[in-house]
Design a protein around this motif. Structure first.
Motif, short mmCIF file in Angstrom:
data_model
loop_
_atom_site.label_atom_id
_atom_site.label_comp_id
_atom_site.label_asym_id
_atom_site.label_seq_id
_atom_site.Cartn_x
_atom_site.Cartn_y
_atom_site.Cartn_z
N ALA A 55 4.39 6.74 10.51
CA ALA A 55 5.25 6.66 11.79
C ALA A 55 5.16 5.40 12.52
O ALA A 55 6.05 4.66 12.94
CB ALA A 55 5.27 8.00 12.60
N SER A 56 3.92 4.97 12.66
CA SER A 56 3.78 3.78 13.33
C SER A 56 4.20 2.46 12.59
O SER A 56 4.78 1.58 13.44
CB SER A 56 2.01 3.50 13.70
N THR A 57 3.98 2.61 11.36
CA THR A 57 4.70 1.38 10.46
C THR A 57 6.13 1.08 10.80
O THR A 57 6.71 0.17 11.09
CB THR A 57 4.30 1.54 8.95
N TYR A 58 7.00 2.43 10.65
CA TYR A 58 8.23 2.19 11.07
C TYR A 58 8.83 2.02 12.46
O TYR A 58 9.62 0.96 12.55
CB TYR A 58 8.89 3.86 10.86
N LEU A 59 7.85 2.39 13.51
CA LEU A 59 8.22 2.00 14.69
C LEU A 59 7.92 0.48 14.88
O LEU A 59 8.49 -0.29 15.43
CB LEU A 59 7.29 2.60 15.75
N ALA A 60 6.95 -0.16 14.19
CA ALA A 60 6.70 -1.54 14.25
C ALA A 60 7.77 -2.35 13.56
O ALA A 60 8.10 -3.47 14.09
CB ALA A 60 5.20 -1.79 13.56
N GLU A 61 8.25 -1.81 12.56
CA GLU A 61 9.64 -2.35 11.62
C GLU A 61 10.79 -2.37 12.81
O GLU A 61 11.45 -3.52 12.84
CB GLU A 61 9.89 -1.66 10.59
N LEU A 62 10.94 -1.44 13.26
CA LEU A 62 12.06 -1.27 14.61
C LEU A 62 11.55 -2.19 15.79
O LEU A 62 12.70 -2.99 15.86
CB LEU A 62 12.06 0.09 15.17
N ALA A 63 10.48 -2.47 15.95
CA ALA A 63 10.31 -3.35 17.20
C ALA A 63 10.43 -4.54 16.59
O ALA A 63 10.98 -5.60 17.56
CB ALA A 63 8.84 -3.30 17.46
N SER A 64 10.16 -5.07 15.42
CA SER A 64 10.40 -6.51 14.99
C SER A 64 11.86 -6.72 14.81
O SER A 64 12.11 -7.80 15.23
CB SER A 64 9.64 -6.47 13.38
N ALA A 65 12.54 -5.59 14.34
CA ALA A 65 14.07 -5.86 14.50
C ALA A 65 14.61 -6.00 15.80
O ALA A 65 15.39 -6.83 15.97
CB ALA A 65 14.70 -4.74 13.78
#
Length: 75
Positions: A55-65
């Motif tokens: 979940a942290s990985t997905y949130l980091a990807e969203l933050a990057s976008a």
């Protein structure tokens, strides 16, 4: 059943967002990411801990976008 991952902030990129609204959404997302990582660090080894890391990985990807998003810009 206890919820393991905090709810992510609701965000749908839209051209009508102001820069101030975008910054607020970025801050909310960063807070959610930190909360999830804190839960991961405190969790016992196992599948729940692995899910928190994912979940942290997905949130980091969203933050990057979200950091690349520009209000009013054409896609």
């Amino acid at each position: 059943m206890k919820k393991l991952v905090p709810d992510p902030p609701r965000f749908i990129p839209a051209p009508h967002l102001t820069q101030a609204q975008l910054e607020t959404e970025k801050a909310n997302l960063a807070t959610c990411l930190v909360d999830t990582l804190d839960l991961h660090a405190a969790a016992a080894p196992g599948p729940e801990r692995d899910n928190l890391l994912q979940a942290s990985t997905y949130l980091a990807e969203l933050a990057s976008a979200l950091n690349r998003y520009r209000p009013g810009a054409q896609p």
